[in-house]
Design a protein around this motif. Structure first.
Motif, PDB file in Angstrom:
ATOM      1  N   GLU A  49      -2.330 -61.265  -4.906  1.00 23.78           N
ATOM      2  CA  GLU A  49      -1.958 -59.863  -4.914  1.00 23.78           C
ATOM      3  C   GLU A  49      -3.115 -59.006  -4.420  1.00 23.78           C
ATOM      4  OE1 GLU A  49      -0.462 -58.481  -8.604  1.00 23.78           O
ATOM      5  OE2 GLU A  49       1.521 -59.366  -8.270  1.00 23.78           O
ATOM      6  N   LEU A  50      -2.758 -57.932  -3.728  1.00 18.55           N
ATOM      7  CA  LEU A  50      -3.742 -56.955  -3.286  1.00 18.55           C
ATOM      8  C   LEU A  50      -4.164 -56.077  -4.457  1.00 18.55           C
ATOM      9  CD1 LEU A  50      -2.166 -55.596   0.025  1.00 18.55           C
ATOM     10  CD2 LEU A  50      -4.348 -56.787  -0.152  1.00 18.55           C
ATOM     11  N   SER A  51      -5.400 -55.670  -4.462  1.00 17.31           N
ATOM     12  CA  SER A  51      -5.850 -54.665  -5.416  1.00 17.31           C
ATOM     13  C   SER A  51      -5.743 -53.294  -4.759  1.00 17.31           C
ATOM     14  CB  SER A  51      -7.300 -54.916  -5.815  1.00 17.31           C
ATOM     15  OG  SER A  51      -8.164 -54.717  -4.703  1.00 17.31           O
ATOM     16  N   GLU A  52      -5.811 -52.242  -5.556  1.00 14.61           N
ATOM     17  CA  GLU A  52      -5.771 -50.895  -4.999  1.00 14.61           C
ATOM     18  C   GLU A  52      -6.960 -50.659  -4.081  1.00 14.61           C
ATOM     19  OE1 GLU A  52      -5.185 -47.759  -7.807  1.00 14.61           O
ATOM     20  OE2 GLU A  52      -3.519 -48.762  -8.826  1.00 14.61           O
ATOM     21  N   GLU A  53      -8.125 -51.217  -4.435  1.00 15.45           N
ATOM     22  CA  GLU A  53      -9.314 -51.054  -3.600  1.00 15.45           C
ATOM     23  C   GLU A  53      -9.119 -51.710  -2.236  1.00 15.45           C
ATOM     24  OE1 GLU A  53      -9.286 -52.017  -6.737  1.00 15.45           O
ATOM     25  OE2 GLU A  53     -10.183 -50.231  -7.670  1.00 15.45           O
ATOM     26  N   GLU A  54      -8.510 -52.903  -2.213  1.00 18.63           N
ATOM     27  CA  GLU A  54      -8.239 -53.568  -0.940  1.00 18.63           C
ATOM     28  C   GLU A  54      -7.250 -52.759  -0.105  1.00 18.63           C
ATOM     29  OE1 GLU A  54      -8.672 -58.312  -1.679  1.00 18.63           O
ATOM     30  OE2 GLU A  54      -7.084 -57.281  -2.787  1.00 18.63           O
ATOM     31  N   PHE A  55      -6.224 -52.237  -0.764  1.00 20.23           N
ATOM     32  CA  PHE A  55      -5.224 -51.396  -0.090  1.00 20.23           C
ATOM     33  C   PHE A  55      -5.914 -50.211   0.574  1.00 20.23           C
ATOM     34  CE2 PHE A  55      -2.119 -48.124   0.432  1.00 20.23           C
ATOM     35  CZ  PHE A  55      -0.884 -48.727   0.536  1.00 20.23           C
ATOM     36  N   MET A  56      -6.773 -49.517  -0.174  1.00 19.77           N
ATOM     37  CA  MET A  56      -7.457 -48.338   0.350  1.00 19.77           C
ATOM     38  C   MET A  56      -8.323 -48.685   1.555  1.00 19.77           C
ATOM     39  SD  MET A  56      -8.643 -46.523  -3.226  1.00 19.77           S
ATOM     40  CE  MET A  56      -9.688 -45.349  -2.376  1.00 19.77           C
ATOM     41  N   GLY A  57      -8.934 -49.858   1.525  1.00 17.14           N
ATOM     42  CA  GLY A  57      -9.815 -50.247   2.597  1.00 17.14           C
ATOM     43  C   GLY A  57      -9.102 -50.659   3.871  1.00 17.14           C
ATOM     44  N   ARG A  58      -7.837 -51.012   3.759  1.00 18.04           N
ATOM     45  CA  ARG A  58      -7.119 -51.512   4.921  1.00 18.04           C
ATOM     46  C   ARG A  58      -6.430 -50.419   5.731  1.00 18.04           C
ATOM     47  NH1 ARG A  58      -3.783 -56.943   3.510  1.00 18.04           N
ATOM     48  NH2 ARG A  58      -3.134 -56.533   5.668  1.00 18.04           N
ATOM     49  N   ILE A  59      -6.078 -49.301   5.096  1.00 14.50           N
ATOM     50  CA  ILE A  59      -5.333 -48.281   5.832  1.00 14.50           C
ATOM     51  C   ILE A  59      -6.296 -47.344   6.572  1.00 14.50           C
ATOM     52  CG2 ILE A  59      -3.399 -48.397   4.225  1.00 14.50           C
ATOM     53  CD1 ILE A  59      -4.355 -45.800   2.959  1.00 14.50           C
ATOM     54  N   SER A  60      -5.810 -46.755   7.673  1.00 19.20           N
ATOM     55  CA  SER A  60      -6.630 -45.841   8.474  1.00 19.20           C
ATOM     56  C   SER A  60      -5.772 -44.694   8.982  1.00 19.20           C
ATOM     57  CB  SER A  60      -7.269 -46.579   9.649  1.00 19.20           C
ATOM     58  OG  SER A  60      -6.288 -47.197  10.458  1.00 19.20           O
ATOM     59  N   THR A 101       0.893 -33.447   5.947  1.00 15.87           N
ATOM     60  CA  THR A 101       1.320 -34.842   5.888  1.00 15.87           C
ATOM     61  C   THR A 101       0.281 -35.668   6.637  1.00 15.87           C
ATOM     62  OG1 THR A 101       3.655 -34.201   5.894  1.00 15.87           O
ATOM     63  CG2 THR A 101       3.141 -36.516   6.354  1.00 15.87           C
ATOM     64  N   ALA A 102      -0.310 -36.623   5.937  1.00  8.12           N
ATOM     65  CA  ALA A 102      -1.286 -37.521   6.543  1.00  8.12           C
ATOM     66  C   ALA A 102      -0.610 -38.868   6.785  1.00  8.12           C
ATOM     67  CB  ALA A 102      -2.491 -37.686   5.621  1.00  8.12           C
ATOM     68  N   TYR A 103      -0.676 -39.339   8.027  1.00  9.79           N
ATOM     69  CA  TYR A 103      -0.040 -40.600   8.394  1.00  9.79           C
ATOM     70  C   TYR A 103      -1.109 -41.679   8.580  1.00  9.79           C
ATOM     71  CZ  TYR A 103       4.050 -37.689   9.357  1.00  9.79           C
ATOM     72  OH  TYR A 103       5.103 -36.803   9.252  1.00  9.79           O
ATOM     73  N   TYR A 104      -0.917 -42.796   7.894  1.00 12.31           N
ATOM     74  CA  TYR A 104      -1.878 -43.899   7.953  1.00 12.31           C
ATOM     75  C   TYR A 104      -1.248 -45.141   8.565  1.00 12.31           C
ATOM     76  CZ  TYR A 104      -5.362 -41.518   5.063  1.00 12.31           C
ATOM     77  OH  TYR A 104      -6.318 -40.640   4.598  1.00 12.31           O
ATOM     78  N   ASP A 105      -2.039 -45.851   9.384  1.00 13.15           N
ATOM     79  CA  ASP A 105      -1.635 -47.177   9.842  1.00 13.15           C
ATOM     80  C   ASP A 105      -1.709 -48.135   8.651  1.00 13.15           C
ATOM     81  OD1 ASP A 105      -1.267 -46.393  12.476  1.00 13.15           O
ATOM     82  OD2 ASP A 105      -3.352 -46.772  13.019  1.00 13.15           O
ATOM     83  N   ASP A 106      -0.745 -49.028   8.562  1.00 10.79           N
ATOM     84  CA  ASP A 106      -0.629 -49.862   7.351  1.00 10.79           C
ATOM     85  C   ASP A 106      -1.346 -51.209   7.435  1.00 10.79           C
ATOM     86  OD1 ASP A 106       1.020 -51.190   9.153  1.00 10.79           O
ATOM     87  OD2 ASP A 106       2.499 -51.702   7.624  1.00 10.79           O
TER      88      ASP A 106
END
Length: 303
Positions: free
Chosen positions: A250-261, A274-279
């Motif tokens: 499972e992903l952690s919230e910290e990993e999730f935050m680090g992956r999006i841009s 509205t902020a759009y992030y690549d997933d």
């Protein structure tokens, strides 16, 4: 009998039986317009055609910039639309724009019926209530100097410049300024929704974008944390569906935050964004959006 009545007349099936069009749709559609017909010249915008679903039919439309009432030769400038009715069968076979295929930036001479009630409810676009039902196309590529002047002004670029943020170009059809800013060292597209005829909204939207830009490190961290908290469970559900010999951790919230841009940012004059992030393919290529306002911060996140 005009073409639209012919279109809704009963048609023969191959077996000889009758296939009637939806009369309720036709009657409801026509009932919104004056019975009296008039002739106008209409200047179409470059915005693509659209269509609205009724019960069993579609109401296509083409947007216009201005029209001339040929009875009075009065030119009325302002966004509006010309519309007509087609069946679902016709739409599937020929597309939304059938049978007129109106082009952008062209002056057409039309026989139309005008909308009866042009009262614009609060929160609705005035252009929707400035509309005509097309009865017949009488001519195309008509030459009219007054309407051509409107077209020339419409196609003249409008720019908004800011020493901090850079230059933005007005999209007149969709009513927003578009440009690029640097966000944490990377180029990001930025859109500012405005009311074109109200320059106060230009300044207000620019202030909102500037505030986010000047606070970008704090805001970006805030957006990422909110998205991670709201979507981490969904991300792990999607992750568990990936084809693999081993069940992925499972992903952690910290990993999730680090992956999006951040890929783009959109703001409105009243402080919303509205902020759009690549997933990073956590949602198989879908965009992540974080919505909120300058005053209250992030309010919702979705894919």
């Amino acid at each position: 009998m005009d073409w639209i009545r012919k279109l809704f007349a009963p048609k023969e099936k191959e077996d000889g039986s009758k296939a009637a069009w939806n009369k309720a749709d036709f009657e409801a559609f026509v009932s919104e317009y004056e019975r009296e017909e008039k002739e106008i010249l209409v200047l179409t915008s470059d915005e693509p055609s659209a269509a609205m679903k009724l019960r069993d039919s579609w109401s296509p439309c083409r947007y216009f910039l201005a029209y001339m009432d040929l009875a009075s030769n009065e030119v009325k400038i302002g966004d509006g639309r010309i519309t007509w009715l087609i069946s679902e069968e016709i739409r599937q076979k020929y597309g939304n724009a059938w049978p007129h295929y109106f082009k952008g930036g062209v002056i057409y001479q039309l026989r139309v019926r005008e909308l009866m009630d042009k009262t614009v409810p609060e929160g609705r676009l005035p252009a929707y209530y400035n509309r005509f039902m097309v009865v017949e196309v009488l001519d195309s590529n008509v030459h009219n100097e007054e309407l051509l002047d409107v077209l020339a002004e419409y196609r003249t670029p409008v720019k908004l410049s800011d020493e901090t943020l850079g230059e933005f170009l007005l999209n007149k059809d969709l009513r927003f300024f578009a440009g690029n800013i640097h966000w944490l060292g990377e180029p990001v597209s930025a859109d500012m929704e405005v009311i074109i005829d109200n320059k106060d909204t230009w300044a207000q939207a620019l202030d909102v974008l500037r505030t986010l830009f000047e606070q970008q490190e704090q805001r970006d961290s805030e957006f990422r944390a909110f998205a991670a908290k709201a979507l981490i469970e969904t991300a792990n559900e999607w992750r568990s569906q990936e084809e693999s010999e081993d069940t992925p951790e499972e992903l952690s919230e910290e990993e999730f935050m680090g992956r999006i841009s951040l890929s783009s940012l959109a703001v409105t004059p009243d402080g919303k964004y509205t902020a759009y992030y690549d997933d990073d393919n956590m949602f198989w290529g879908h965009s992540i959006s974080v919505e909120g306002s300058i005053e209250t911060g992030p309010e919702s996140a979705s894919i």
